[in-house]
Design an enzyme around this catalytic site. Structure first.
Site, PDB file in Angstrom:
ATOM      1  CG  HIS A   1      10.481  -8.986   7.240  1.00  0.00           C
ATOM      2  ND1 HIS A   1       9.342  -9.148   7.994  1.00  0.00           N
ATOM      3  CD2 HIS A   1      10.561  -7.646   6.999  1.00  0.00           C
ATOM      4  CE1 HIS A   1       8.761  -7.978   8.192  1.00  0.00           C
ATOM      5  NE2 HIS A   1       9.484  -7.046   7.601  1.00  0.00           N
ATOM      6  CD  GLU A   2      13.609  -5.847   5.516  1.00  0.00           C
ATOM      7  OE1 GLU A   2      12.999  -5.147   4.671  1.00  0.00           O
ATOM      8  OE2 GLU A   2      13.411  -5.723   6.741  1.00  0.00           O
TER       9      GLU A   2
ATOM     10  CG  HIS B   1       9.052  -5.240   3.036  1.00  0.00           C
ATOM     11  ND1 HIS B   1       7.747  -4.859   3.264  1.00  0.00           N
ATOM     12  CD2 HIS B   1       9.636  -5.352   4.263  1.00  0.00           C
ATOM     13  CE1 HIS B   1       7.539  -4.764   4.579  1.00  0.00           C
ATOM     14  NE2 HIS B   1       8.671  -5.046   5.196  1.00  0.00           N
TER      15      HIS B   1
ATOM     16  CG  HIS C   1       3.883  -5.979  -1.859  1.00  0.00           C
ATOM     17  ND1 HIS C   1       3.280  -5.641  -0.666  1.00  0.00           N
ATOM     18  CD2 HIS C   1       2.936  -5.772  -2.809  1.00  0.00           C
ATOM     19  CE1 HIS C   1       2.039  -5.259  -0.891  1.00  0.00           C
ATOM     20  NE2 HIS C   1       1.800  -5.325  -2.181  1.00  0.00           N
TER      21      HIS C   1
END
Length: 589
Positions: free
Chosen positions: A381-382, A385, A388
């Site tokens: 998940h991190e 980020h 991105h």
């Protein structure tokens, strides 16, 4: 892995604290130079270019200072020197805001026609066209200098309601002791809440839940008055800027139409049947007659009881996301191997996980990795980020290098979806498959359905305040109780205790924020499905989205990835995904 390699290397940002302090002094000078532009910020093309250059430099360097300070502080919150750095940066951010309060009103005296003329004179100003178009669109909502200064201070005062909330709930509330499964007393706390609600001992779950929520209930008058103050501040700031509602004001920052918010709530409310069927399944598997909120978290699938050491977890994550391209995989490898991450729990370390970054440097991530499957999902998940951030900053100029909150959870959750399907396809036993299906259902329930319910609560409470109705404790609690009843259905016990739950949600002090968790997971479900079904074309679309930063409005950026969040389709697809997953799980139980 030794301690040094398990922590982040901040020398990639600043060689030393002294280098950080030197940039701080530089920023103070830049802010003063920008303030000196007052009166001629856009008097000519060259003036506008200089104003824009100084403004970008101030913002970029303040962000770099802030990220470094937070990365120094968060691994050990007991270090006063690092806390001092954090407070110093916040002081400079406030000073920057106050000294540049003249800027928006002064620039608003111009027009797009003037900007077009300046661009003909200095073509390098063309990079600001999208920004200028958005800026002048908001012309009706910018006040004069005095008004802007007042609103800056008012917004700062409005932030006090969150500080009061934190002081009350973290420092002043006294939670009770309850009897644990082993007969020994257990002190109730927010930190232990999640683990307690996963206990197979229902009496303990109930006692812990009621002990925690009941404590909020005993402070419900204070919490209600505090929340009402925050809502009234939202309404005041919105009306001061000539918006009809606080919601319109909040969504306007990202140019998100209010119809997107309405579409989310209306479509989810019309498709709660799969969620209510999930309540029925849990009730049946657990063998209970009445289903309460504290029954949502106890596993209904036996855990395979295995650990995922960091080295294994990172390799799994790399394989699951390899479909996104060789260059994507290379950057991911750097992230996990080159000390972009502070990995393990530590004494006085900030809890949870996050990704952060500043233009000009690679991203950083904080984890509290403890070798669980959830930790593997947190890692991916991190990293979503961070990827991105990395690709947006690599492709876009500073002005458009960041991405909006509306898009912020898309990449992280898309990564989670890719990992989920990767593991599901390779599950070796029915038990392992059932565990993954169950986790997927819980993720959608908590992120899609529950956050939409919270968005529903925010809409209703702000509407009441805008109509002049008092936000009494009984009113707020009844709204929340009724929402639980509506969303979870007739087999869910929407009791008095659950009615207090709204008061423990800190995100309510960041108005109209939580809906984006729901839209984010809906977009991620749609994107990951496109990738599985279409392959390369869908991957290329998604990679364009990752590199787009804020170069267009969020709704348009997601269309690049093949998702139209202005339509009901992504919401319907997520409800369908939930229903399909539930049907698969039923077959295995």
């Amino acid at each position: 892995m030794d301690k040094e390699n398990a922590s982040w290397n901040l020398r990639d940002m600043f060689e030393s604290d002294e280098a950080w302090e030197a940039q701080l002094a530089e920023v103070r000078g830049l802010v003063d130079r920008l303030a000196a532009q007052q009166g001629h910020a856009a008097a000519s093309a060259s003036d506008l270019r200089e104003t824009a250059r100084l403004y970008e430099q101030c913002n970029m360097k303040l962000e770099q200072l802030s990220v470094y300070a937070s990365c120094k502080y968060h691994p050990d919150l007991s270090v006063d020197s690092a806390k001092g750095m954090m407070e110093t940066v916040m002081t400079e951010v406030r000073r920057f805001g106050e000294k540049t309060a003249f800027l928006a009103p002064e620039l608003m005296q111009g027009t797009m026609e003037q900007f077009d003329a300046f661009c003909k004179e200095l073509p390098e100003l063309e990079v600001y066209r999208h920004y200028a178009e958005d800026f002048f669109t908001k012309k009706a909502h910018i006040l004069d200098r005095q008004g802007e200064e007042i609103l800056v201070r008012m917004a700062d005062m409005g932030g006090s309601f969150r500080k009061v909330y934190d002081d009350l709930t973290i420092n002043d509330m006294e939670f009770p002791e309850v009897t644990g499964p082993d007969g020994k007393p257990v002190k109730v706390s927010e930190a232990g809440y999640g683990a307690a609600l996963q206990s197979p001992d229902r009496a303990y779950r109930k006692a812990y839940f009621e002990g925690l929520l009941g404590t909020y209930g005993r402070h419900i008058r204070t919490l209600s008055s505090n929340y009402a103050g925050a809502v009234k501040t939202d309404v005041y700031l919105a009306r001061s800027r000539n918006y009809q509602t606080a919601r319109e004001c909040a969504l306007a920052d990202n140019f998100v139409p209010e119809t997107v918010y309405d579409n989310l709530i209306e479509t989810v409310r019309a498709n709660t049947k799969p969620l209510q069927e999930y309540v029925s399944l849990r009730k049946k598997v657990l063998g209970i007659e009445d289903f309460h909120f504290y029954d949502f978290f106890v596993p209904i699938v036996k855990d395979v009881a295995r650990e995922y050491p960091y080295e294994e977890g990172k390799e799994t994550v790399l394989k699951a996301t390899a479909v996104l391209g060789e260059d994507y995989a290379q950057v991911m490898r750097c992230g996990v191997d080159d000390r972009w991450i502070d990995i393990y729990p530590g004494k006085n370390k900030m809890t949870g996980a996050y990704s952060t970054g500043a233009y000009g440097f690679h991203p950083y991530m904080l984890l509290n990795y403890d070798n669980t499957l959830d930790d593997v999902f947190t890692l991916v998940h991190e990293l979503g980020h961070s990827m991105h951030t990395y690709f947006s900053q690599k492709t876009q100029p500073y002005l458009y290098s960041d991405y909006s909150i509306f898009c912020a959870e898309v990449a992280s959750t898309t990564n989670e979806m890719l990992l989920y399907h990767y593991l599901l396809e390779r599950a070796e036993t029915p038990e392992e498959k059932a565990l993954l299906l169950s986790k997927h259902l819980d993720d959608i329930r908590s992120t899609f359905y529950r956050q939409t319910m919270f968005a529903d609560f925010e809409y209703q409470t702000h509407k009441l305040a805008e109509e002049g109705a008092p936000l009494l404790p009984s009113t707020l609690c009844e709204i929340h109780r009724k929402l639980n009843e509506d969303y979870y259905g007739p087999e869910f016990a929407a009791d008095e205790t659950i009615s207090y739950e709204w008061s423990r949600i800190p995100h309510f002090y960041r108005n109209f924020y939580v809906y984006q968790y729901a839209t984010g997971i809906a977009a991620a479900v749609a994107i990951s499905r496109r990738i599985r079904e279409l392959g390369k074309p869908a991957i290329e679309d998604y990679r364009k989205f990752l590199a787009s930063g804020s170069s267009a409005h969020p709704i348009e950026l997601l269309k690049i990835a093949g998702v139209d969040m202005a339509s009901p389709k992504p919401i319907l697809d997520t409800a369908e995904d939930f229903a399909e997953t539930l049907a698969e799980l039923k077959k295995l139980l």
